[in-house]
Each structure stands twice: as structure tokens, then as C-alpha cells.
Scaffold this motif. Structure first.
Motif, PDB file in Angstrom:
ATOM      1  N   THR A  21     -11.785  18.015 -21.778  1.00 52.65           N
ATOM      2  CA  THR A  21     -10.405  17.827 -21.345  1.00 52.65           C
ATOM      3  C   THR A  21     -10.424  17.473 -19.870  1.00 52.65           C
ATOM      4  O   THR A  21     -11.168  18.077 -19.087  1.00 52.65           O
ATOM      5  CB  THR A  21      -9.545  19.074 -21.617  1.00 52.65           C
ATOM      6  OG1 THR A  21      -8.211  18.848 -21.145  1.00 52.65           O
ATOM      7  CG2 THR A  21     -10.093  20.310 -20.936  1.00 52.65           C
ATOM      8  N   THR A  42      -5.486  13.667 -20.360  1.00 51.63           N
ATOM      9  CA  THR A  42      -4.121  13.350 -19.935  1.00 51.63           C
ATOM     10  C   THR A  42      -3.939  11.836 -19.886  1.00 51.63           C
ATOM     11  O   THR A  42      -4.799  11.098 -19.388  1.00 51.63           O
ATOM     12  CB  THR A  42      -3.854  13.954 -18.545  1.00 51.63           C
ATOM     13  OG1 THR A  42      -4.022  15.368 -18.614  1.00 51.63           O
ATOM     14  CG2 THR A  42      -2.448  13.629 -18.083  1.00 51.63           C
ATOM     15  N   HIS A  47      -1.288  13.023 -24.221  1.00 51.54           N
ATOM     16  CA  HIS A  47      -2.746  13.020 -24.229  1.00 51.54           C
ATOM     17  C   HIS A  47      -3.285  11.935 -25.148  1.00 51.54           C
ATOM     18  O   HIS A  47      -2.627  11.532 -26.111  1.00 51.54           O
ATOM     19  CB  HIS A  47      -3.297  14.378 -24.694  1.00 51.54           C
ATOM     20  CG  HIS A  47      -2.948  15.520 -23.799  1.00 51.54           C
ATOM     21  ND1 HIS A  47      -1.843  16.329 -24.012  1.00 51.54           N
ATOM     22  CD2 HIS A  47      -3.548  15.987 -22.668  1.00 51.54           C
ATOM     23  CE1 HIS A  47      -1.783  17.252 -23.063  1.00 51.54           C
ATOM     24  NE2 HIS A  47      -2.799  17.062 -22.246  1.00 51.54           N
ATOM     25  N   GLY A  62      -5.282  20.387 -24.712  1.00 47.97           N
ATOM     26  CA  GLY A  62      -5.254  19.486 -23.564  1.00 47.97           C
ATOM     27  C   GLY A  62      -4.648  20.129 -22.333  1.00 47.97           C
ATOM     28  O   GLY A  62      -5.092  19.886 -21.200  1.00 47.97           O
TER      29      GLY A  62
END
Length: 452
Positions: free
Chosen positions: A233, A257, A334, A352
Motif C-alpha cells: 500500500t 492511492t 485506490h 488501502g
């Protein structure tokens, strides 16, 4: 009279809490890392003559970070109190050296030795399945990738310094680091791998940067943990062809992201497919304490980006305070490389959002909660600075294993904070005496440490 009695009661409570923490700290080390000191003894010693064993110097450095003294000088002040030195000997069966002696060794230890020690500790925890209950879909370990600043100078520190020049012509020299931290929903943010963002020796065309460092970090991470099921992540810097290629190469999952406007072709696909796709959204509402949280999830699977199949998910979350009816809305978007469906959407989105833990529980804790990450433990020697950094990561690892245990969490009642408990811990080591028989009893019996 009433105030005096309350103060006496408070002192008794603090004294008992401090004693409990000392025992928990010792218990944490011997339970999770029974061979820690033996592993440190395997580190190559480059000295010809020495008064202290290498293990004594490294353990002292780690313990300096564990008690959050903040500087070498402050820890030396602890050393010169008779009780602190006696208590230290009872805990570790070692002498406590002057921190200048420790610094001399930090300047000479090979930079990868303490990283390998940290990796040995992490593998021990993985074997013990400490983090298994926090895995995504009971399979993937969440690994957050992010960089942060460590030191900055007004003059050049070394040939590896990064530089930045302001509009007024003032040049700042600094050192940054890229971290891969194992993060968990309960608060764990544990350093798995470190890569320094630094310029090479000699001439170069462009400065080192986070994405360049990521390629080196990813290679080291895969080499150190080749069979670990990983889900990366990261922030909005990472959705790019190079990142996708690395994750495909190492068979890693990712949840990154996705900022508006980034990868325009993907956004165009999302806008078009949202209008013609059905059964790709749902809402859920839950009440947590005094808040009503309504989350709407929307997703699109199998978007082609330069030969990589990516999936898109959006969560619009509205939090309403039940008493005041005040509302706040947040949007989280995401990109991932796992199939999204109704059963997985919430877990993926929440996974996320765990990325923030590397900044909050990770970097922020180490900068502002006593570890003094940005303190110049060594102003002139970069090797020493890197070794001190690794000692902070090891100390933070041990402390987290204690802090997030159910036993320690039971001490956090009312207005009692972790900061206060660490203060009374140091006071206890300085002014009280550890009962050596209690240490021996802990060593002799079977220990259990449980986490929320």
C-alpha cells in the motif's frame, strides 16, 4: 491532608505501574527473541582492542532508544545513577558503557549488520505467527511504502547529501529514507526494510529520488522475504508502469492511492464504464461509539493500462455525530490488482487506508514520541547515523510488542498515557531497585503475550 493522601496513592500506583512495565519489557524480549543476544554476538567486530564486548555496546544503544532518552548525553546521565546501572545489569546481565564508546562502534559496524539483525527478529515473529490475525483476507501481509526526512543541514554533511535550493538561492542539504513497514489494524507499524535515498559518489546527472529508491528497496525486500504473501500500500506517487511491473515481477498484490487526473487513460475508462456497469456498488452503515458511518463503495474491474490489468475502487464515507448531527464526508480512491466484489470491497478499501499508519504510528511516533528520529545522534558520520536509525527501528519494534499487548493496554486507564508510563518507567529505573528474584521467575516459567 486530602491532597497529600492522593499524591501518596498516585505515587504507589505509578510505582506499581513502572514495576509492571519493567517486567513486561523483560518478558517481551525473552518471549519473542530468546536468542537476541546470541544473534548480536555473531556480528563481526572490527576492533583490535576493546574493553566492552560488541553485544554490550549494541544492546546499550538499542536500550537508549527503548527508554526514549532522546540523546546520547541524556542516556549517559542515566548511566551515572547507581540504581539505573544496577537495574540494567539485572535485566541484561551486562555492563552499561559510555555512549561515546558506543558511538565509536556505530561508526565502524557495517551498515547492513543491524538491518540483518532486524530481519532476523521479523522472521522470528513471522514464524511465531504474531501478525497472522491481521492479514488481508487471512493471506496477505500489508506492507506500507513511504519516505521521510531524517537529517538536514545548512552546509554539506557528506558527499551523499541530497540538496534543495530555495528561490532565494539558499541550499539545504539533507538525508531521506524510504521504508517498507508491516502495518496492522491494531496499530503495528514495524520496519521490514530500509533504503536510504542518497546521491552516489562522484558525478551524477540526477539526484536520487523516492521512486529510484523503491526499485532497490523492492529487490532487497523480495530477496529477504521471497515467500511472504505481500500486499503493498502506497500513496499517489506510485501508480505508474514501473511500480506495476515490479509488483507483477515479484507476484505482489497492491492497493495504492489514486489521485484525480493521474493516469488519464485509466480515468477515462472509469468514467465510461461506471455508466454501463451494473452490480458494482453497495452501501453499508455502522455505528462506532457516538458516530454513524455510512460508506458507499463503487468499483470497476479489469481496466487495461499499458498491458497491466488494474481495478479501481472508490469509497465515499460520511460520518455523522449522533448527538450533534454534524456530518463530515471523505472520499478514498485506490487502484488494486485483486478482483473486487461485494464481499471484498470494504476490506480492500480499508486495507488501502491503513497506509496512514506508516505516517502516524510509524514516522510520527518515532519523531515526536520520544525516539527523536530526527536528532543527529552522529553529526559527522553517515554510517553511524544509519546504524542509530536501525537501532531506533529495533527498539520501536520491541516497544510495540509490549505496548499493543493486552497486559500493557490494561494499564492505560483514565488519563494514564503511554508518555506518562514511560516517564515513570525511567524514574523507576533511576530511583528504585528491581527484584532479581522476579526476573528469575519470569525466565523460568512459560510466557504468553496476547494482542487485541
Amino acid at each position: 491532608n486530602r491532597k497529600r493522601k492522593h499524591k501518596q496513592k498516585l505515587n504507589r500506583i505509578d510505582n506499581q505501574n513502572a514495576k509492571n512495565i519493567v517486567l513486561q519489557l523483560y518478558k517481551t524480549i525473552i518471549h519473542f527473541f530468546p536468542d537476541l543476544f546470541e544473534r548480536i554476538e555473531e556480528i563481526e567486530d572490527y576492533r583490535n582492542k576493546f574493553e566492552y564486548e560488541l553485544v554490550e555496546l549494541i544492546v546499550a544503544c538499542i536500550f537508549m532508544m527503548m527508554v526514549k532518552s532522546g540523546s546520547r548525553n541524556a542516556f549517559n546521565n542515566y548511566k551515572y545513577t547507581a540504581s539505573f546501572e544496577k537495574n540494567y545489569r539485572k535485566l541484561f546481565k551486562m555492563r552499561i558503557p559510555h555512549m561515546d564508546t558506543v558511538n565509536n562502534v556505530m561508526c565502524k559496524i557495517a551498515q547492513n549488520e543491524l538491518e540483518l539483525l532486524k530481519a532476523h527478529m521479523i522472521r522470528t515473529l513471522l514464524i511465531k505467527k504474531v501478525f497472522h490475525k491481521f492479514r488481508l483476507f487471512n493471506k496477505y501481509f500489508m506492507i506500507a511504502i513511504d519516505g521521510t526526512g531524517i537529517m538536514s543541514f545548512s552546509e554539506r554533511h557528506c558527499e551523499h547529501c541530497l540538496t534543495k535550493t530555495s528561490k532565494k538561492g539558499k541550499t539545504t542539504y539533507f538525508h531521506n529514507v524510504l521504508e517498507a513497514k508491516l502495518i496492522c489494524s491494531n496499530g503495528f507499524a514495524i520496519s521490514l526494510m530500509t533504503e536510504w535515498i542518497e546521491n552516489p559518489e562522484g558525478d551524477f546527472e540526477k539526484q536520487d529520488a523516492e521512486l529510484k529508491a523503491f526499485l532497490r528497496l523492492a529487490s532487497k525486500l523480495h530477496k529477504m522475504y521471497p515467500r511472504l504473501p505481500i500486499c503493498i500500500t502506497a500513496d499517489g506517487l506510485y501508480p505508474n508502469q514501473t511500480f506495476f511491473s515490479v509488483c507483477k515481477k515479484y507476484n505482489w498484490r497492491y492497493i495504492v492511492t489514486f489521485k484525480d487526473g493521474n493516469l488519464p487513460s485509466v480515468w477515462n475508462e472509469v468514467k465510461m464504464l461506471r455508466e454501463i456497469t451494473s452490480d458494482n456498488s453497495y452501501k453499508e452503515t455502522k455505528v462506532i461509539k457516538k458516530d454513524r458511518i455510512c460508506s458507499k463503495y463503487t468499483w470497476i474491474n479489469e481496466i487495461d493500462y499499458k498491458g497491466f490489468w488494474v481495478n479501481w475502487i472508490e469509497c465515499i464515507e460520511t460520518t455523522q455525530q449522533i448527538e450533534t448531527q454534524e456530518e463530515k464526508t471523505h472520499r478514498f480512491v485506490h487502484l488494486i490488482n485483486m478482483e473486487i466484489n461485494r464481499n471484498k470491497a470494504a476490506q480492500i478499501s480499508e486495507g488501502g487506508r491503513l497506509r496512514w499508519k506508516i505516517e502516524n504510528e510509524g514516522f510520527n511516533s518515532q519523531k515526536n514520541q520520544g525516539y527523536n528520529l530526527q536528532h543527529k545522534f552522529s553529526r559527522v558520520n553517515l554510517t553511524a547515523a544509519k546504524n542509530y536509525y536501525q537501532c531506533i527501528q529495533i527498539a520501536h519494534l520491541i516497544n510495540q510488542l509490549m505496548i499493543f499487548s493486552k497486559e500493557f493496554q490494561g494499564l492505560l486507564k483514565g488519563t494514564v498515557t503511554i508518555k506518562h508510563l514511560w516517564f515513570v518507567l525511567v524514574c523507576y529505573l533511576i530511583s528504585a531497585q528491581i527484584d532479581e528474584s522476579e526476573i528469575e521467575q519470569l525466565s523460568a516459567r512459560r510466557i504468553q503475550v496476547r494482542f487485541e
